[in-house]
Each structure stands twice: as structure tokens, then as C-alpha cells.
Design an enzyme around this catalytic site. Sequence first.
Site, short mmCIF file in Angstrom:
data_model
loop_
_atom_site.label_atom_id
_atom_site.label_comp_id
_atom_site.label_asym_id
_atom_site.label_seq_id
_atom_site.Cartn_x
_atom_site.Cartn_y
_atom_site.Cartn_z
CG HIS A 19 -41.58 2.01 28.58
ND1 HIS A 19 -42.05 1.54 29.83
CD2 HIS A 19 -41.25 3.33 28.71
CE1 HIS A 19 -41.94 2.69 30.73
NE2 HIS A 19 -41.74 3.64 29.83
CG HIS B 121 -46.03 2.90 29.30
ND1 HIS B 121 -45.12 3.21 28.88
CD2 HIS B 121 -46.51 3.92 30.04
CE1 HIS B 121 -44.52 4.53 28.97
NE2 HIS B 121 -45.69 4.97 29.84
CG MET C 146 -47.93 11.75 29.51
SD MET C 146 -47.06 13.07 29.76
CE MET C 146 -45.35 12.68 29.92
N GLY C 147 -48.09 8.10 26.33
CA GLY C 147 -47.56 7.38 24.82
C GLY C 147 -46.12 6.99 24.88
CE LYS D 118 -38.00 -2.63 30.13
NZ LYS D 118 -37.55 -2.64 28.56
CB SER D 119 -38.18 6.57 31.32
OG SER D 119 -38.50 7.70 31.30
CD GLN E 214 -48.18 10.42 37.69
OE1 GLN E 214 -47.95 11.47 37.04
NE2 GLN E 214 -48.22 9.27 37.22
P1 AMP Z 1 -46.11 8.14 31.42
O1 AMP Z 1 -46.32 7.87 30.19
O2 AMP Z 1 -44.66 8.36 31.78
O3 AMP Z 1 -47.07 9.26 31.99
O4 AMP Z 1 -46.28 7.11 32.49
C1 AMP Z 1 -47.56 6.52 32.54
C2 AMP Z 1 -47.74 5.64 33.57
O5 AMP Z 1 -46.76 4.31 33.47
C3 AMP Z 1 -47.60 6.29 35.04
O6 AMP Z 1 -48.44 5.67 35.86
C4 AMP Z 1 -46.08 5.69 35.20
O7 AMP Z 1 -45.56 5.82 36.59
C5 AMP Z 1 -46.04 4.20 34.46
N1 AMP Z 1 -44.72 3.88 34.47
C6 AMP Z 1 -43.93 4.76 33.46
N2 AMP Z 1 -42.50 3.71 33.60
C7 AMP Z 1 -42.67 2.75 34.39
C8 AMP Z 1 -41.99 1.75 34.80
N3 AMP Z 1 -40.66 1.68 34.39
N4 AMP Z 1 -42.39 0.79 35.49
C9 AMP Z 1 -43.60 0.90 35.86
N5 AMP Z 1 -44.43 1.77 35.66
C10 AMP Z 1 -43.99 2.73 34.84
#
Ligand code: AMP
Length: 281
Positions: A34, A37, A30-31, A184-185, A153
Site C-alpha cells: 500500500h 510501503h 511481506m507484500g 495504513k496496514s 521492529q
Molecule cells: P510489512 O509488509 O507489513 O512487513 O511492512 C514492510 C515495511 O513497511 C515495514 O518496515 C513497515 O514498518 C512498513 N510499513 C507498513 N505500513 C506502513 C505505514 N502505514 N507507513 C509507513 N511504513 C509502513
Amino acid sequence: MITVKTIEEARNQMKSWKKEGYSIALVPTMGSLHEGHASLINRASKENEKVVVSIFVNPIQFGPNEDLSSYPRDLDKDSILCEKAGAHLIFAPETSEMYYTDMVTGVSVQGLTTGLCGAKRPGHFNGVCTVVSKLFNIIPADKAYFGEKDAQQLAIIKRMVRDLNFDIEIIGCPIVREDDGLAKSSRNAYLSSKERQAALVLNRSLTKGKELLSSGEKSTELLKKIIRNVLQNEVLAKIDYIEVVDAMSLNDVELVNKPILIAIAVFIGKTRLIDNFIWEA
Ligand code: AMP
């Protein structure tokens, strides 16, 4: 690296890569990217010849009171990270490109979606499964990379791919953390400095849980209690859930005698953060 915004452009590029016989990876995001990703993109680029990163803040996976409008967006910054991490194409569609206004079709997975985040975010996983199915149809990748950070998920997508015979391999990648342990988020950006400090309680509580399991404890009730105690000691933290479930089926477990997923969701102020670990009994 190229960036495309339409399904037609993405499909044309995929056709030409397929014709050349390239292996293709997809990393759905979703952009607001970090290092978490980046680790997925990196791994995808080591294991495949072409890497597609989709960047799409998917409106149908957000509830009415969630952060769709405030979700951080920065395509220019994301592009730099993608290129450095080894991506070849960014697919960044507008909502109008992805969804017909009169769309009536969706994908829903039963069972695995009822607990954990599914119980707290009604409709969330229908939105996730629908957009991921659409992405799989637009980008005919050989492999797709997902983070273990979103453990529920990942389990749901694996089951959906199996049940619906999508011709794609799902690869789970480990959680990437800050030096101090916070997972990280993109949502960490919402935290004030006080909240950022308070957010460390998530990983601290899971570490306590791991210690208990290492000591040989088998009761998941006790495990949840220990985690709850740590979380309750942080005044800025409000527990959304603490769950211990079978890592495959996501069903509740009472005794630790098979791989389990220990997952938590905690509000730090207004920001909802999740974290987890898998314990291989
Ligand atoms: P999102 O942009 O939050 O939808 O995440 C996109 C993908 O990146 C998803 O498969 C998440 O599980 C993965 N992701 C997000 N944060 C992390 C993290 N800290 N470590 C590993 N994968 C991550």
C-alpha cells in the site's frame, strides 16, 4: 523492473550492480503493498541508484494462532506498485528457497524484544531478525528502509545491525495514514466496514495522548489512562497493550523527560492493529 525468485538470481544481479558501482537500497516487505510501503520505496529510489523490494510472507515470524495462511498475497498488484514507486528489482522467494527444512540457526535480540509486541507475540522478533539478517546477506544493500509504523521492529533492527556489525544503514520512515487517520496496514483489508470505522479509535486515542503531552503532562501513567479511556469507549475494540517506553531502549518510563514511544496494539474484532507516535520530550 525485474522480478526474481531465487537467491542465486538475486545475487547475480547484485554482483553486476556492485561491479557498476551502483548504490543499492533494500525495502523488506511481506507484500500486499500500500502507500505506506510505496513511501519507503519512493524514498529509497531518491536516495539510491538501485532499489530492491523483497516480498516474502515470513512464516517464522507468525505464531501458531496468527494469520499466516490468510495473510493477503497479490504479487501482480504489488509489482505495479513497486514499479510506479521506483523499484528496480523484486525479490520474491518461496519459503523453500529461504529456509532449509533442517535449519537450526537464527538471530535473536534480547531486551528490546521482551515488551510491547514481543511480549504478546512470542518468537515474533526472532523470526523478524532471522529473515532480515538473511535478506541483508542475500542483498548487500547500502541502506535498508523500515517504517516507523513498526516502531519496536525498527529499534530492534537498528540494534541488531549495530551489535552484529552489518555494513548497512537503517533508515526509518514516517507512518503513512489514510485521510481519516487510520495507519495504513495490509491487515486493514480484514476489517468489515463497521470495524473499519471502529478502527479510527486507535489514532483518536493517540491524538488525545498527544494533546495531554502538549499541555505539559509528565506522568506516563496518566497518559496511558487517557489513551485507555478513549479505547474503552469503542465497543468493537479490545486492548492488547498500551505502552509508554524510552524510544531508544524500549524500557518503561514513569516521567516524560526524554524521547518516548507511545505504542498501542488493539484488536478490532479478530484483527490486531498497531499504532504509535514518538514524543521528543
Ligand atoms: P510489512 O509488509 O507489513 O512487513 O511492512 C514492510 C515495511 O513497511 C515495514 O518496515 C513497515 O514498518 C512498513 N510499513 C507498513 N505500513 C506502513 C505505514 N502505514 N507507513 C509507513 N511504513 C509502513
